[in-house]
Write an enzyme that holds these catalytic residues in place. Structure first.
Site, PDB file in Angstrom:
ATOM      1  N   ALA A 249       0.806  -1.216   0.235  1.00  0.00           N
ATOM      2  CA  ALA A 249      -0.556  -0.245  -0.388  1.00  0.00           C
ATOM      3  C   ALA A 249       0.895   1.253   0.282  1.00  0.00           C
ATOM      4  CB  ALA A 249      -0.864   0.133   1.107  1.00  0.00           C
TER       5      ALA A 249
ATOM      6  N   GLU B 250       4.189  -6.107   6.601  1.00  0.00           N
ATOM      7  CA  GLU B 250       2.798  -4.956   7.510  1.00  0.00           C
ATOM      8  C   GLU B 250       3.581  -5.092   8.976  1.00  0.00           C
ATOM      9  OE1 GLU B 250       2.180  -6.710   5.308  1.00  0.00           O
ATOM     10  OE2 GLU B 250       0.218  -5.745   4.273  1.00  0.00           O
TER      11      GLU B 250
ATOM     12  N   GLU C 115      -0.695  -9.035  -1.249  1.00  0.00           N
ATOM     13  CA  GLU C 115      -2.572  -9.362  -1.556  1.00  0.00           C
ATOM     14  C   GLU C 115      -3.406  -9.717  -2.541  1.00  0.00           C
ATOM     15  OE1 GLU C 115      -2.524  -6.561   2.038  1.00  0.00           O
ATOM     16  OE2 GLU C 115      -3.726  -8.078   3.239  1.00  0.00           O
TER      17      GLU C 115
HETATM   18  N1  3HC Z   1       5.086   3.643   0.383  1.00  0.00           N
HETATM   19  C1  3HC Z   1       5.071   4.458  -0.230  1.00  0.00           C
HETATM   20  N2  3HC Z   1       6.459   4.862  -0.318  1.00  0.00           N
HETATM   21  C2  3HC Z   1       6.733   3.873  -0.064  1.00  0.00           C
HETATM   22  C3  3HC Z   1       6.776   2.384   0.187  1.00  0.00           C
HETATM   23  C4  3HC Z   1       4.933   2.142  -0.317  1.00  0.00           C
HETATM   24  N3  3HC Z   1       4.506   0.944   0.632  1.00  0.00           N
HETATM   25  N4  3HC Z   1       7.661   1.457   0.110  1.00  0.00           N
HETATM   26  C5  3HC Z   1       8.482   2.859  -0.554  1.00  0.00           C
HETATM   27  N5  3HC Z   1       7.967   3.489  -0.733  1.00  0.00           N
HETATM   28  C6  3HC Z   1       9.033   4.748  -1.232  1.00  0.00           C
HETATM   29  C7  3HC Z   1      10.023   5.054  -0.135  1.00  0.00           C
HETATM   30  O1  3HC Z   1       9.926   5.995   0.981  1.00  0.00           O
HETATM   31  C8  3HC Z   1      10.874   5.961  -1.239  1.00  0.00           C
HETATM   32  O2  3HC Z   1      10.963   7.310  -0.990  1.00  0.00           O
HETATM   33  P1  3HC Z   1      11.881   8.292  -1.173  1.00  0.00           P
HETATM   34  O3  3HC Z   1      13.090   7.566  -2.595  1.00  0.00           O
HETATM   35  O4  3HC Z   1      11.229   9.339  -1.469  1.00  0.00           O
HETATM   36  O5  3HC Z   1      13.068   8.242   0.059  1.00  0.00           O
HETATM   37  C9  3HC Z   1      11.310   5.138  -2.506  1.00  0.00           C
HETATM   38  O6  3HC Z   1       9.782   4.373  -2.342  1.00  0.00           O
HETATM   39  C10 3HC Z   1      12.060   3.929  -2.316  1.00  0.00           C
HETATM   40  O7  3HC Z   1      11.952   3.195  -1.545  1.00  0.00           O
HETATM   41  P2  3HC Z   1      13.217   2.823  -0.325  1.00  0.00           P
HETATM   42  O8  3HC Z   1      14.738   3.643  -0.495  1.00  0.00           O
HETATM   43  O9  3HC Z   1      13.025   2.298   0.219  1.00  0.00           O
HETATM   44  O10 3HC Z   1      13.959   1.169  -1.775  1.00  0.00           O
HETATM   45  P3  3HC Z   1      14.609   0.064  -1.875  1.00  0.00           P
HETATM   46  O11 3HC Z   1      14.745  -0.462  -3.151  1.00  0.00           O
HETATM   47  O12 3HC Z   1      15.513   0.081  -1.351  1.00  0.00           O
HETATM   48  O13 3HC Z   1      13.695  -0.600  -1.131  1.00  0.00           O
HETATM   49  C11 3HC Z   1      11.297  -2.080  -1.011  1.00  0.00           C
HETATM   50  C12 3HC Z   1      12.485  -1.136  -2.188  1.00  0.00           C
HETATM   51  C13 3HC Z   1      11.682  -3.156   0.396  1.00  0.00           C
HETATM   52  C14 3HC Z   1      10.433  -2.296  -1.378  1.00  0.00           C
HETATM   53  C15 3HC Z   1      11.314  -1.057   0.744  1.00  0.00           C
HETATM   54  O14 3HC Z   1      11.012  -0.048  -0.064  1.00  0.00           O
HETATM   55  C16 3HC Z   1      10.127  -1.041   1.036  1.00  0.00           C
HETATM   56  O15 3HC Z   1      10.293  -2.308   2.326  1.00  0.00           O
HETATM   57  N6  3HC Z   1       9.363  -0.757   1.750  1.00  0.00           N
HETATM   58  C17 3HC Z   1       7.907  -0.691   1.638  1.00  0.00           C
HETATM   59  C18 3HC Z   1       7.486  -2.004   1.982  1.00  0.00           C
HETATM   60  C19 3HC Z   1       5.590  -2.223   3.391  1.00  0.00           C
HETATM   61  O16 3HC Z   1       6.478  -2.364   4.697  1.00  0.00           O
HETATM   62  N7  3HC Z   1       5.225  -3.079   2.824  1.00  0.00           N
HETATM   63  C20 3HC Z   1       4.221  -3.201   3.158  1.00  0.00           C
HETATM   64  C21 3HC Z   1       2.916  -1.814   3.591  1.00  0.00           C
HETATM   65  S1  3HC Z   1       1.823  -1.763   4.155  1.00  0.00           S
HETATM   66  C22 3HC Z   1       0.206  -2.830   3.189  1.00  0.00           C
HETATM   67  O17 3HC Z   1       0.723  -2.894   2.507  1.00  0.00           O
HETATM   68  C23 3HC Z   1      -1.086  -2.338   4.188  1.00  0.00           C
HETATM   69  C24 3HC Z   1      -1.473  -3.678   2.888  1.00  0.00           C
HETATM   70  O18 3HC Z   1      -1.394  -4.955   3.531  1.00  0.00           O
HETATM   71  C25 3HC Z   1      -3.111  -3.394   3.119  1.00  0.00           C
END
Ligand code: 3HC
Ligand code: NAI
Length: 698
Positions: free
Chosen positions: A63, A125, A105
């Site tokens: 998300a 999450e 998901e």
């Molecule tokens: N939402 C919004 N922005 C995100 C994001 C997300 N899910 N994931 C990454 N970004 C942004 C980062 O803030 C960063 O922004 P910036 O360049 O402005 O600083 C940019 O994307 C690049 O991210 P990273 O520097 O972290 O890039 P990497 O290549 O090192 O890592 C990744 C990629 C492994 C995908 C890492 O970004 C990550 O772990 N992201 C979060 C994943 C996550 O937690 N997903 C679950 C979200 S909650 C959800 O899905 C709820 C659902 O169940 C309803």
């Protein structure tokens, strides 16, 4: 606005690509366009199957975290997933990159899942203090069973495509996203394959009921493993619901729990930490400069830190030359390296041939001349200004023009070190944490005369080493150790005033740290703090309170774990340590000498003082511009000092606790000791304006 979804047709197959770089997060625009595209593809009569994929580097990584906290906008992800699942044509997802969270998901709701062999697949999450909120807790166990699903969701750790195939999470591992997914989709169409919706797969759920899988027991295990964290327990609640009710009821329960968690301080703190970590590398110097060439590194010193730094650089793919002062020390340095790499081989983290390749990039010598052509030298010799100055003078003469000379000093003045060279613009501080090949924090200390491109190179090195860089200004101890010394002193004061080291450690452990300050001093070695206190003695204000107890222990040679005794006893290799009555005796004697009548400290009082000391000094560090912003202090404490992530870091904690309350606490303690407990000007200013630390974050 650029389009977030691309829909193309290849004969009887519709291909929907999600394009929302950098991670294809499922923002409201993506969700809207995706739903429209699904509807269009579903309606087209000649379309017999739909492929869903991510464009660029990844399938959606979840998300859009930036939307959390804003009013929810339709269509929500569960609606899209239900829509996908109910389409009467096979929907196939082709996964690659980081298929995480909401991205996974979506995949779980599809009828078939193909994954590129390098895909990382997970539901992270919990690392945002949340649970999967779009059907993950109800669909994943239907595919891989409750125990494996719980493990994946509670740890938040991704698995690789092979493991996902073994577990039954995906149907096929593919070599090429575009060609293979089309090829196998056509196979499916030709074979008139009937699919079963994930929500209707009840076999594993029925088995779980029959096998009486004990979710309470699983929850208890995770309670111990993920201490104080709400989300892993809430996932257990959703799994209980899964066993007792319909898919729809389970999904509603999950969704409500997700929103409940989103409101908690834990989730807000985790989300703060997520963005803080990504902000710390946004620094002014990088805007105006590019990193210098960094193809080779030299490390001076092969002790604890020198060998750790050498390994970190080797593992980042760099050739490294290690220098020691004599053959004996060089051999010891080599042994340090071999010990770590042998363990990596034993544990299966690296193969022998990988280690062989790594050692082919490694050179060791006692001859400084070997550093003449390296791009960067990192000095990690004894923490003594004169020894370091000597080394810097030699390096200045030897290394080529444009090479960077860095120091790993924990406390010393890098401006002073730079001043003994003819090129202060090339001198920087790179403060690694022990063990340097494992700890993720790297404080990048920026002295007065350093060039911007040298600072940029420090940040580039951190990226190569997969470390989290934080920019720090020059002062005694920079960001992390300077603050540590204050709350360390506060722990000593409480000890002298009546708490035992063991009570203090217990309170700090229960607050969420992996260990208390006295356990940490024993682990790091009491001699380090002792040397620092001796160094600072001439500068100390005579009226400043000073606790002699740690010095008394050091005078006995009790430096902690490495000598078998410190604040704890470590008999017969016992690394946990036992309480030591002799230490309590020493404490009592000191109290008597100072006529201190011991008072009882509750756990709450210990935390109140410890945190106030930490936050007050952290606030000074920001006020003096040693740290660029409060979130950088949070990152430092989270990654270098074990601050519990679910509290977001000390500055985030201060905002949650209330800055006015912190100021009240400090003013109350100030009555006991006005030198130590001088309220930070920044806290006073912020409270006056009704602002918090977060108002200073970018
Ligand atoms: N939402 C919004 N922005 C995100 C994001 C997300 N899910 N994931 C990454 N970004 C942004 C980062 O803030 C960063 O922004 P910036 O360049 O402005 O600083 C940019 O994307 C690049 O991210 P990273 O520097 O972290 O890039 P990497 O290549 O090192 O890592 C990744 C990629 C492994 C995908 C890492 O970004 C990550 O772990 N992201 C979060 C994943 C996550 O937690 N997903 C679950 C979200 S909650 C959800 O899905 C709820 C659902 O169940 C309803
Ligand atoms: P250490 O005592 O384990 O290693 C220092 C090494 O430097 C020794 O092997 C010694 O032989 C070598 N050395 C001394 N003088 C030399 C010279 N002139 N030329 C070449 N080699 C020389 O010390 P440690 O713990 O590795 O610390 C090194 C530096 O790292 C210090 O500045 C320390 O403050 C800093 N540091 C230490 C941390 C820790 O937890 N140990 C954490 C972060 C920084």
């Amino acid at each position: 606005m650029t389009k977030k979804i691309d829909l193309v047709y290849q004969e009887n197959v519709a291909i929907i690509s999600i394009c929302n770089p950098p991670v294809n997060a499922l923002s409201v625009e993506v969700r809207k366009e995706l739903l429209d595209a699904l509807k269009e593809a579903e309606k087209k009569e000649n379309v017999e199957a739909i492929i869903l994929k991510g464009s660029g580097k990844t399938f959606p990584a979840g998300a859009d975290i930036k939307e959390f906290g804003l009013p929810p906008q339709k269509p929500d992800l569960p609606t899209i997933n239900d829509y996908i699942e109910n389409i009467n044509k096979p929907v196939i997802c082709a996964l690659h990159g980081n298929t995480l969270g909401g991205g996974l998901e979506i995949a779980l709701a599809c009828h078939y899942r193909f994954a590129h062999f390098k895909t990382k697949i997970g539901l992270p999450e919990v690392s945002l203090g949340l649970i999967p909120g779009a059907g993950g807790t109800q669909r994943l166990p239907r595919l891989i069973g409750i125990p494996e699903a719980y493990k994946m969701m509670a740890s938040g750790l991704p698995i690789n495509a092979d493991k996902a195939l073994k577990l039954g999470l995906i149907n096929k591992v593919i070599q090429d996203i575009d060609e293979s997914s089309i090829h196998f989709t056509k196979d499916l169409i030709e074979n008139n394959n009937n699919f079963i919706k994930t929500k209707d797969r009840n076999e594993l759920i029925n088995n779980a009921n029959e096998d009486k899988i004990n979710i309470t027991e699983l929850k208890n295990n995770f309670k111990k493993q993920y201490r104080n964290q709400l989300a892993p327990q809430k996932i257990g609640d959703c799994l209980e619901k899964l066993l007792q009710s319909s898919f729809e009821e389970g999904q509603n329960f999950e969704r409500n729990t997700f929103f409940e968690l989103l409101k908690t301080e834990q989730s807000k703190s985790y989300i703060h930490a997520f963005f803080a970590e990504r902000t710390s590398s946004k620094i002014p110097e990088i805007k105006s400069a590019h990193p210098r060439n960094l193809n080779t590194v030299g490390v001076v010193g092969g002790g604890t830190m020198g060998s750790g730094i050498t390994i970190a650089a080797l593992n980042a793919g760099l050739p490294v030359t290690m220098i020691e002062r004599n053959q004996d020390s060089l051999d010891k340095g080599m042994k340090n390296l071999e010990k770590i790499y042998n363990r990596d081989i034993e544990k299966g983290r690296l193969s022998s041939s990988q280690v062989e390749e790594i050692f082919s990039r490694f050179t060791k010598t006692t001859d400084f001349e070997a550093l003449s052509s390296v791009d960067m030298v990192i000095e990690a010799v004894f923490e003594e200004m004169n020894v370091k100055k000597q080394v810097f003078k030699i390096l200045d003469k030897i290394v080529k023009k444009g090479s960077i000379i860095a120091s790993n000093t924990s406390y010393l003045d890098i401006n002073e070190l730079a001043s003994v060279t003819s090129r202060p613009e090339d001198v920087i501080g790179l403060h690694f944490f022990s063990p340097a090949n494992i700890m993720r924090l790297l404080e990048i200390v920026v002295p007065d005369k350093v060039s911007n491109d040298v600072v940029a190179t420090g940040f580039y090195l951190a990226k190569l080493m997969k470390k989290i860089p934080v920019r720090a200004g020059v002062c005694d101890g920079f960001i992390g150790n300077r603050i540590l010394n204050k709350y360390g002193d506060c722990a000593y004061f409480m000890m002298e005033d009546g708490a035992t080291p063991y009570e203090i450690d217990k309170a700090i452990f229960e607050f969420g740290y992996p260990m208390g300050p006295f356990q940490m001093f024993d682990l790091a070695g009491g001699d380090i703090g002792w040397a620092m206190r001796k160094r600072l003695k001439p500068m100390r204000d005579k009226n400043e309170r000073y606790v002699h107890i740690p010095d008394k222990l050091c005078e006995k040679g009790w430096f902690g774990q490495k000598t078998g005794r410190g604040f704890y006893r470590y008999d017969k290799g016992n690394r946990r340590g036992d309480e030591d009555p002799e230490v309590l005796e020493i404490i009592n004697l000191e109290r008597q000498k100072k006529s201190i009548i011991p008072t009882k400290f509750s756990q709450e009082e210990i935390i109140r003082r410890y945190m106030a000391a930490m936050i007050n000094e952290a606030s000074n560090v920001i006020y003096e511009k040693i740290a660029l912003r409060p979130s950088d202090v949070d990152v430092t404490k989270l990654y270098g000092y074990g601050f519990p992530r679910y509290r977001g870091g000390p500055m985030k904690y201060a905002d949650s606790y209330g800055l006015d309350k912190i100021l009240d606490d400090i003013r109350e303690f100030e009555k006991e000791d006005s030198i130590f407990w001088k309220p930070s000007n920044l806290i006073i200013e912020l409270v006056k304006k009704g602002n918090n630390f977060d108002s200073l974050n970018e």
